[in-house]
Design a protein around this motif. Sequence first.
Motif, mmCIF file in Angstrom:
data_model
loop_
_atom_site.group_PDB
_atom_site.id
_atom_site.type_symbol
_atom_site.label_atom_id
_atom_site.label_comp_id
_atom_site.label_asym_id
_atom_site.label_seq_id
_atom_site.Cartn_x
_atom_site.Cartn_y
_atom_site.Cartn_z
ATOM 1 N N MET A 1 -6.896 14.368 -18.613
ATOM 2 C CA MET A 1 -8.263 14.695 -18.710
ATOM 3 C C MET A 1 -9.144 13.491 -18.487
ATOM 4 S SD MET A 1 -8.790 17.218 -21.471
ATOM 5 C CE MET A 1 -9.387 18.312 -21.617
ATOM 6 N N GLN A 2 -8.618 12.718 -17.878
ATOM 7 C CA GLN A 2 -9.351 11.542 -17.548
ATOM 8 C C GLN A 2 -10.515 11.874 -16.606
ATOM 9 O OE1 GLN A 2 -6.778 8.735 -15.835
ATOM 10 N NE2 GLN A 2 -7.275 7.223 -17.318
ATOM 11 N N TYR A 3 -10.306 12.749 -15.782
ATOM 12 C CA TYR A 3 -11.329 13.113 -14.820
ATOM 13 C C TYR A 3 -12.546 13.639 -15.542
ATOM 14 C CZ TYR A 3 -13.461 15.408 -10.801
ATOM 15 O OH TYR A 3 -14.329 15.786 -9.815
ATOM 16 N N GLY A 4 -12.380 14.462 -16.532
ATOM 17 C CA GLY A 4 -13.481 14.993 -17.309
ATOM 18 C C GLY A 4 -14.184 13.902 -18.073
ATOM 19 N N ALA A 5 -13.472 12.875 -18.435
ATOM 20 C CA ALA A 5 -14.074 11.785 -19.175
ATOM 21 C C ALA A 5 -14.971 10.976 -18.274
ATOM 22 C CB ALA A 5 -12.984 10.892 -19.785
ATOM 23 N N GLU A 6 -14.600 10.824 -17.031
ATOM 24 C CA GLU A 6 -15.438 10.075 -16.103
ATOM 25 C C GLU A 6 -16.755 10.796 -15.889
ATOM 26 O OE1 GLU A 6 -11.927 8.222 -13.379
ATOM 27 O OE2 GLU A 6 -13.419 9.471 -12.486
ATOM 28 N N LEU A 7 -16.697 12.066 -15.838
ATOM 29 C CA LEU A 7 -17.927 12.809 -15.666
ATOM 30 C C LEU A 7 -18.823 12.631 -16.868
ATOM 31 C CD1 LEU A 7 -16.786 16.188 -14.079
ATOM 32 C CD2 LEU A 7 -18.109 14.406 -13.024
ATOM 33 N N TYR A 8 -18.183 12.585 -17.966
ATOM 34 C CA TYR A 8 -18.967 12.421 -19.173
ATOM 35 C C TYR A 8 -19.573 11.028 -19.224
ATOM 36 C CZ TYR A 8 -20.263 12.332 -24.044
ATOM 37 O OH TYR A 8 -20.960 12.211 -25.217
ATOM 38 N N GLY A 14 -28.051 8.971 -18.830
ATOM 39 C CA GLY A 14 -29.421 9.482 -18.783
ATOM 40 C C GLY A 14 -29.703 10.418 -19.920
ATOM 41 N N ALA A 15 -30.975 10.831 -20.016
ATOM 42 C CA ALA A 15 -31.367 11.766 -21.055
ATOM 43 C C ALA A 15 -30.817 13.131 -20.703
ATOM 44 C CB ALA A 15 -32.879 11.831 -21.143
ATOM 45 N N PHE A 16 -30.353 13.765 -21.738
ATOM 46 C CA PHE A 16 -29.762 15.092 -21.633
ATOM 47 C C PHE A 16 -28.536 15.089 -20.731
ATOM 48 C CE2 PHE A 16 -33.137 16.785 -23.979
ATOM 49 C CZ PHE A 16 -34.323 16.354 -23.455
ATOM 50 N N GLY A 17 -27.949 14.012 -20.471
ATOM 51 C CA GLY A 17 -26.724 13.910 -19.723
ATOM 52 C C GLY A 17 -26.944 13.784 -18.240
ATOM 53 N N PHE A 18 -28.106 13.397 -17.727
ATOM 54 C CA PHE A 18 -28.374 13.206 -16.308
ATOM 55 C C PHE A 18 -28.406 11.735 -15.987
ATOM 56 C CE2 PHE A 18 -30.499 17.328 -16.985
ATOM 57 C CZ PHE A 18 -29.831 18.071 -16.047
ATOM 58 N N ASN A 19 -27.902 11.417 -14.800
ATOM 59 C CA ASN A 19 -27.958 10.046 -14.333
ATOM 60 C C ASN A 19 -29.148 9.935 -13.401
ATOM 61 O OD1 ASN A 19 -27.532 7.518 -13.399
ATOM 62 N ND2 ASN A 19 -25.433 7.831 -12.754
ATOM 63 N N LEU A 20 -29.999 8.935 -13.606
ATOM 64 C CA LEU A 20 -31.222 8.760 -12.842
ATOM 65 C C LEU A 20 -30.911 8.457 -11.379
ATOM 66 C CD1 LEU A 20 -34.284 8.650 -12.954
ATOM 67 C CD2 LEU A 20 -34.098 6.222 -13.445
ATOM 68 N N GLY A 21 -29.899 7.746 -11.070
ATOM 69 C CA GLY A 21 -29.526 7.422 -9.699
ATOM 70 C C GLY A 21 -29.155 8.671 -8.922
ATOM 71 N N ASP A 22 -28.405 9.556 -9.612
ATOM 72 C CA ASP A 22 -28.024 10.805 -8.955
ATOM 73 C C ASP A 22 -29.260 11.670 -8.678
ATOM 74 O OD1 ASP A 22 -25.389 10.172 -8.938
ATOM 75 O OD2 ASP A 22 -24.886 11.310 -10.765
ATOM 76 N N VAL A 23 -30.148 11.689 -9.614
ATOM 77 C CA VAL A 23 -31.355 12.507 -9.454
ATOM 78 C C VAL A 23 -32.180 11.970 -8.280
ATOM 79 C CG1 VAL A 23 -33.527 13.168 -10.547
ATOM 80 C CG2 VAL A 23 -31.422 13.265 -11.835
ATOM 81 N N LEU A 24 -32.343 10.645 -8.227
ATOM 82 C CA LEU A 24 -33.105 10.047 -7.141
ATOM 83 C C LEU A 24 -32.417 10.284 -5.800
ATOM 84 C CD1 LEU A 24 -34.333 6.692 -8.690
ATOM 85 C CD2 LEU A 24 -35.681 8.695 -8.109
ATOM 86 N N PHE A 25 -31.084 10.150 -5.794
ATOM 87 C CA PHE A 25 -30.345 10.386 -4.569
ATOM 88 C C PHE A 25 -30.528 11.831 -4.104
ATOM 89 C CE2 PHE A 25 -26.437 11.713 -2.402
ATOM 90 C CZ PHE A 25 -26.485 10.869 -1.311
ATOM 91 N N GLN A 26 -30.395 12.763 -5.022
ATOM 92 C CA GLN A 26 -30.537 14.169 -4.676
ATOM 93 C C GLN A 26 -31.979 14.474 -4.247
ATOM 94 O OE1 GLN A 26 -29.112 16.522 -7.919
ATOM 95 N NE2 GLN A 26 -26.950 16.099 -7.453
#
Length: 176
Positions: A1-8, A14-26
């Motif tokens: 379950m390492q994969y799930g841990a990386e996602l976590y 970020g707040a509420f579990g969002f990464n700001l870089g991903d949001v900006l990229f998207q």
Amino acid sequence: MQYGAELYVLGAGGAFGFNLGDVLFQLTMFLILLALLRKYAFGPVLGIMKEREEHISNEISEAEKSRKEAAALVAEQQGALKAARQEAQGLIENAKKIGEQQEKELLEKARSEAARLKEAASKELEQEKDQAIAALREQVSSLSVLIASKVIEKELSEQDQQQLINEYIKEAGESR
């Protein structure tokens, strides 16, 4: 379950579990996609829609124009038909008047011809009557002379008889 841990772990920044870089990229990718769609999809689609709108507007205008022209043509044809009917009525009335006038002229000609024929017949009858009377007088005078000559022949000489005939002819000619 390492994969799930990386996602976590990625989501934990970020707040509420969002990464700001991903949001900006998207968000950046969304804006690029939106720009590309606008340039290559929305532009032509909107152009086609605009052309379609103009085409429909032109068709509606032409249809309205055609309807107005048709209405004007119908009104013109109705006016022409009415004028033709009036002209035909005028021709019929004119023909009736001409017919009545010709009838009167023919009757007048027939009456004058009848009067002329009657007058000519009267004159001819008068001439024939005069000729018959003249012929009758001549026959009567011839018969009278003949009868008188037979009567006188016994009593008159030939010379006296000729003189008597000549006198009688002169008298018959003067009484005419």
